[in-house]
Design a protein around this motif. Sequence first.
Motif, PDB file in Angstrom:
ATOM      1  N   GLU A 123     -10.268  -0.827   0.536  1.00 43.38           N
ATOM      2  CA  GLU A 123     -10.410  -1.052   1.970  1.00 43.38           C
ATOM      3  C   GLU A 123      -9.091  -0.633   2.631  1.00 43.38           C
ATOM      4  O   GLU A 123      -8.107  -0.336   1.958  1.00 43.38           O
ATOM      5  CB  GLU A 123     -10.743  -2.516   2.246  1.00 43.38           C
ATOM      6  CG  GLU A 123     -12.074  -2.943   1.636  1.00 43.38           C
ATOM      7  CD  GLU A 123     -12.472  -4.359   1.991  1.00 43.38           C
ATOM      8  OE1 GLU A 123     -12.005  -4.853   3.041  1.00 43.38           O
ATOM      9  OE2 GLU A 123     -13.228  -4.973   1.217  1.00 43.38           O
ATOM     10  N   ALA A 124      -9.093  -0.645   3.952  1.00 42.07           N
ATOM     11  CA  ALA A 124      -7.926  -0.131   4.673  1.00 42.07           C
ATOM     12  C   ALA A 124      -6.635  -0.831   4.255  1.00 42.07           C
ATOM     13  O   ALA A 124      -5.585  -0.197   4.111  1.00 42.07           O
ATOM     14  CB  ALA A 124      -8.158  -0.285   6.174  1.00 42.07           C
ATOM     15  N   ALA A 125      -6.731  -2.139   4.022  1.00 46.40           N
ATOM     16  CA  ALA A 125      -5.522  -2.890   3.685  1.00 46.40           C
ATOM     17  C   ALA A 125      -4.934  -2.484   2.337  1.00 46.40           C
ATOM     18  O   ALA A 125      -3.776  -2.801   2.037  1.00 46.40           O
ATOM     19  CB  ALA A 125      -5.841  -4.386   3.679  1.00 46.40           C
ATOM     20  N   ASP A 126      -5.744  -1.795   1.533  1.00 50.91           N
ATOM     21  CA  ASP A 126      -5.249  -1.366   0.216  1.00 50.91           C
ATOM     22  C   ASP A 126      -4.442  -0.074   0.297  1.00 50.91           C
ATOM     23  O   ASP A 126      -3.832   0.323  -0.696  1.00 50.91           O
ATOM     24  CB  ASP A 126      -6.424  -1.152  -0.740  1.00 50.91           C
ATOM     25  CG  ASP A 126      -7.214  -2.425  -0.964  1.00 50.91           C
ATOM     26  OD1 ASP A 126      -6.580  -3.467  -1.168  1.00 50.91           O
ATOM     27  OD2 ASP A 126      -8.465  -2.366  -0.927  1.00 50.91           O
ATOM     28  N   LEU A 127      -4.477   0.593   1.453  1.00 47.10           N
ATOM     29  CA  LEU A 127      -3.812   1.887   1.582  1.00 47.10           C
ATOM     30  C   LEU A 127      -2.670   1.799   2.592  1.00 47.10           C
ATOM     31  O   LEU A 127      -2.741   1.040   3.565  1.00 47.10           O
ATOM     32  CB  LEU A 127      -4.811   2.967   2.027  1.00 47.10           C
ATOM     33  CG  LEU A 127      -6.012   3.213   1.107  1.00 47.10           C
ATOM     34  CD1 LEU A 127      -6.914   4.297   1.686  1.00 47.10           C
ATOM     35  CD2 LEU A 127      -5.565   3.602  -0.299  1.00 47.10           C
ATOM     36  N   VAL A 128      -1.675   2.599   2.367  1.00 48.40           N
ATOM     37  CA  VAL A 128      -0.551   2.681   3.300  1.00 48.40           C
ATOM     38  C   VAL A 128      -0.075   4.132   3.328  1.00 48.40           C
ATOM     39  O   VAL A 128      -0.145   4.831   2.311  1.00 48.40           O
ATOM     40  CB  VAL A 128       0.597   1.730   2.873  1.00 48.40           C
ATOM     41  CG1 VAL A 128       1.143   2.109   1.494  1.00 48.40           C
ATOM     42  CG2 VAL A 128       1.710   1.722   3.903  1.00 48.40           C
ATOM     43  N   VAL A 129       0.347   4.574   4.497  1.00 42.62           N
ATOM     44  CA  VAL A 129       0.851   5.938   4.640  1.00 42.62           C
ATOM     45  C   VAL A 129       2.359   5.872   4.874  1.00 42.62           C
ATOM     46  O   VAL A 129       2.831   5.160   5.766  1.00 42.62           O
ATOM     47  CB  VAL A 129       0.161   6.671   5.804  1.00 42.62           C
ATOM     48  CG1 VAL A 129       0.740   8.090   5.948  1.00 42.62           C
ATOM     49  CG2 VAL A 129      -1.345   6.734   5.574  1.00 42.62           C
ATOM     50  N   ASP A 130       3.072   6.604   4.072  1.00 40.18           N
ATOM     51  CA  ASP A 130       4.537   6.627   4.181  1.00 40.18           C
ATOM     52  C   ASP A 130       4.979   8.086   4.115  1.00 40.18           C
ATOM     53  O   ASP A 130       4.707   8.774   3.125  1.00 40.18           O
ATOM     54  CB  ASP A 130       5.145   5.814   3.022  1.00 40.18           C
ATOM     55  CG  ASP A 130       6.642   5.606   3.207  1.00 40.18           C
ATOM     56  OD1 ASP A 130       7.226   6.163   4.157  1.00 40.18           O
ATOM     57  OD2 ASP A 130       7.226   4.874   2.387  1.00 40.18           O
ATOM     58  N   ASP A 131       5.640   8.543   5.172  1.00 46.41           N
ATOM     59  CA  ASP A 131       6.116   9.922   5.244  1.00 46.41           C
ATOM     60  C   ASP A 131       4.979  10.919   4.980  1.00 46.41           C
ATOM     61  O   ASP A 131       5.130  11.890   4.221  1.00 46.41           O
ATOM     62  CB  ASP A 131       7.250  10.135   4.233  1.00 46.41           C
ATOM     63  CG  ASP A 131       8.067  11.382   4.555  1.00 46.41           C
ATOM     64  OD1 ASP A 131       8.002  11.852   5.711  1.00 46.41           O
ATOM     65  OD2 ASP A 131       8.744  11.891   3.654  1.00 46.41           O
ATOM     66  N   ASP A 132       3.842  10.656   5.608  1.00 45.09           N
ATOM     67  CA  ASP A 132       2.645  11.502   5.518  1.00 45.09           C
ATOM     68  C   ASP A 132       2.063  11.592   4.103  1.00 45.09           C
ATOM     69  O   ASP A 132       1.344  12.546   3.768  1.00 45.09           O
ATOM     70  CB  ASP A 132       2.922  12.925   6.035  1.00 45.09           C
ATOM     71  CG  ASP A 132       3.164  12.956   7.535  1.00 45.09           C
ATOM     72  OD1 ASP A 132       2.799  11.966   8.205  1.00 45.09           O
ATOM     73  OD2 ASP A 132       3.730  13.945   8.028  1.00 45.09           O
ATOM     74  N   ILE A 133       2.346  10.617   3.281  1.00 45.86           N
ATOM     75  CA  ILE A 133       1.743  10.517   1.957  1.00 45.86           C
ATOM     76  C   ILE A 133       0.936   9.221   1.910  1.00 45.86           C
ATOM     77  O   ILE A 133       1.417   8.169   2.356  1.00 45.86           O
ATOM     78  CB  ILE A 133       2.809  10.485   0.832  1.00 45.86           C
ATOM     79  CG1 ILE A 133       3.732  11.709   0.935  1.00 45.86           C
ATOM     80  CG2 ILE A 133       2.127  10.415  -0.532  1.00 45.86           C
ATOM     81  CD1 ILE A 133       3.081  13.026   0.617  1.00 45.86           C
ATOM     82  N   VAL A 134      -0.297   9.296   1.367  1.00 48.70           N
ATOM     83  CA  VAL A 134      -1.132   8.103   1.276  1.00 48.70           C
ATOM     84  C   VAL A 134      -0.918   7.448  -0.088  1.00 48.70           C
ATOM     85  O   VAL A 134      -0.972   8.130  -1.126  1.00 48.70           O
ATOM     86  CB  VAL A 134      -2.630   8.457   1.451  1.00 48.70           C
ATOM     87  CG1 VAL A 134      -3.481   7.188   1.399  1.00 48.70           C
ATOM     88  CG2 VAL A 134      -2.849   9.198   2.762  1.00 48.70           C
ATOM     89  N   TYR A 135      -0.693   6.145  -0.045  1.00 50.89           N
ATOM     90  CA  TYR A 135      -0.513   5.382  -1.277  1.00 50.89           C
ATOM     91  C   TYR A 135      -1.522   4.244  -1.329  1.00 50.89           C
ATOM     92  O   TYR A 135      -1.919   3.693  -0.299  1.00 50.89           O
ATOM     93  CB  TYR A 135       0.895   4.789  -1.362  1.00 50.89           C
ATOM     94  CG  TYR A 135       2.001   5.813  -1.426  1.00 50.89           C
ATOM     95  CD1 TYR A 135       2.394   6.371  -2.641  1.00 50.89           C
ATOM     96  CD2 TYR A 135       2.661   6.217  -0.261  1.00 50.89           C
ATOM     97  CE1 TYR A 135       3.423   7.315  -2.696  1.00 50.89           C
ATOM     98  CE2 TYR A 135       3.693   7.156  -0.306  1.00 50.89           C
ATOM     99  CZ  TYR A 135       4.060   7.709  -1.527  1.00 50.89           C
ATOM    100  OH  TYR A 135       5.069   8.632  -1.584  1.00 50.89           O
ATOM    101  N   MET A 136      -1.880   3.883  -2.567  1.00 44.24           N
ATOM    102  CA  MET A 136      -2.707   2.697  -2.798  1.00 44.24           C
ATOM    103  C   MET A 136      -1.794   1.597  -3.338  1.00 44.24           C
ATOM    104  O   MET A 136      -0.989   1.838  -4.262  1.00 44.24           O
ATOM    105  CB  MET A 136      -3.804   3.040  -3.812  1.00 44.24           C
ATOM    106  CG  MET A 136      -4.665   1.871  -4.244  1.00 44.24           C
ATOM    107  SD  MET A 136      -6.076   2.401  -5.249  1.00 44.24           S
ATOM    108  CE  MET A 136      -5.262   3.308  -6.568  1.00 44.24           C
ATOM    109  N   ARG A 137      -1.958   0.413  -2.755  1.00 42.42           N
ATOM    110  CA  ARG A 137      -1.158  -0.720  -3.237  1.00 42.42           C
ATOM    111  C   ARG A 137      -1.807  -1.267  -4.511  1.00 42.42           C
ATOM    112  O   ARG A 137      -3.007  -1.570  -4.518  1.00 42.42           O
ATOM    113  CB  ARG A 137      -1.102  -1.822  -2.176  1.00 42.42           C
ATOM    114  CG  ARG A 137      -0.384  -1.445  -0.885  1.00 42.42           C
ATOM    115  CD  ARG A 137      -0.313  -2.659   0.023  1.00 42.42           C
ATOM    116  NE  ARG A 137       0.487  -2.430   1.222  1.00 42.42           N
ATOM    117  CZ  ARG A 137      -0.027  -2.113   2.410  1.00 42.42           C
ATOM    118  NH1 ARG A 137      -1.335  -1.974   2.544  1.00 42.42           N
ATOM    119  NH2 ARG A 137       0.765  -1.928   3.455  1.00 42.42           N
TER     120      ARG A 137
END
Length: 525
Positions: A248-262
């Motif tokens: 879900e959205a809360a599992d993902l984060v974008v940092d410096d235009d890179i998508v990461y999964m927590r």
Amino acid sequence: MGTQAFDEVMGAPNGGSTRTELAELHRWLSETPPDELRRRQQSAETTFRQLGITFAVYGESEASERIIPFDIVPRVFLADEWSRLSEGLVQRVEAINAFLVDIYGERRILKEGVLPPDLILGNPQFRPEIAGFRPPHDVWAHICGIDLVRTGPDEFYVLEDNARTPSGVSYMLENREAMVRLCPELFSKFRVAAVDSYPDMLLETMRSVAPRSAGQNPNCVVLTPGHYNSAYYEHSFLADSMGIELVEAADLVVDDDIVYMRTIAGRVRVDVIYRRVDDDFLDPLVFRADSMLGVPGLIAAYAAGHVAIINAPGNGIADDKAIYSYMPEIVKFYSGGEPRLPNVETYRCREPEALRYVLDHLDQLVVKLVDGSGGYGMLVGPTASKAEVETFRAALVAEPQRYIAQPTLALSTVPTLADSGLCPRHVDFRPFVLTGSQGVRVVPGGLTRVALREGSLVVNSSQGGGTKDSFVLMDKRSEMTQTSPGMTQGMAGIGGFSAMTQTTEPPAQPDTPEPTHTKVDGGDH
């Protein structure tokens, strides 16, 4: 187009001789007692309920979760029928992708006057925020569900294109599993193309469109709005079948235009996202600012070429019903040839002459909202009350650009198990078409939806419709079989790609009683 329905087993309307190729199916229906068919059908539905194969109907709190009724009688496509359909589907989906590349890029189709610019640029499904973007490998519509209807032996028409997040593939897979378990004798009578490789095909498609920076082992995920979504079961089913994470959205984060999964082990880079979230909610920094379902910064990462989004944002412009009416011109413009699959004749109510005709024939036409779905916002003139007709007349006069209209087709029928026995019921069909970096592939099967009420033409599950398994028969000449215990699977060329056949050996101890002579209720064949 005729006014009497073509029966896909019996052939001509009102009975007549069985189609020769389907004589075995007719014999099976005739020899299997209705009570036995009903027992198997109930067994399948019990399994679906236990597995949680449900969908939600928004606005019906008392029935928020329900199963889609399953019918035990399969629908069958002959090998040559499927070959022709596949050619048309490949051509259409290639045109849809070319259209999306063009409309968010050069816009040649507008410059050359094929489409009126206001139909695109003023359309709420057109996303100016995406203009100028190039998705990885230039693939926009990775997964398409093209809704087809049939009116005769060789008459197939495209009713709708679904290029955003077409659903229903999980039912295709579960229906097949139920049929293999409950009706194994049918798979010894027919050589049926297997569909159970779909999750592998989908994962292969996802990996093929990963950004080149992702390397040899791209990380793929399915993004869901959550368990309140009507298709949540399908989201979790597909992620589980492919062996990838459901996030879900809360599992993902974008940092410096890179998508990461927590994860509990720290951040893991994500390369491909199969999103089941509408454009409006995908990224609150670009689309709806109040969205709690999207990932802030996702579109920036997409624009930077660091993540592939399946299907691409902005695809809604390709399956808008107003655009649908131009699909023959779109296919011809990009393919250079005539469409192999025709549209249903469509009146664009935004055009004054068409509007006059529609208003004069409302009781004979089907009227749809250009951005409607699920059978809502639709008038079926022949079965509508006078009050409903007048309500739609007022709506058409007020906002004609929001509607299209089509003739009421005599959709084909397939024998279906009703309370009174086997009866003809109208069906449509949604095949699934995958597009990756290596081209377009058509899954040899699909979702047959059936209108369970006598005479009804509305097949949507939200409107009381059910589903059937869809058998695609294999051309024996192209099969190369390899046998495993109890099941034969073979690779065969069909529709421009390889497919698996799915047949079972006759069971040693049949799960069914000895057949008796029970005649099929032909009804209005």
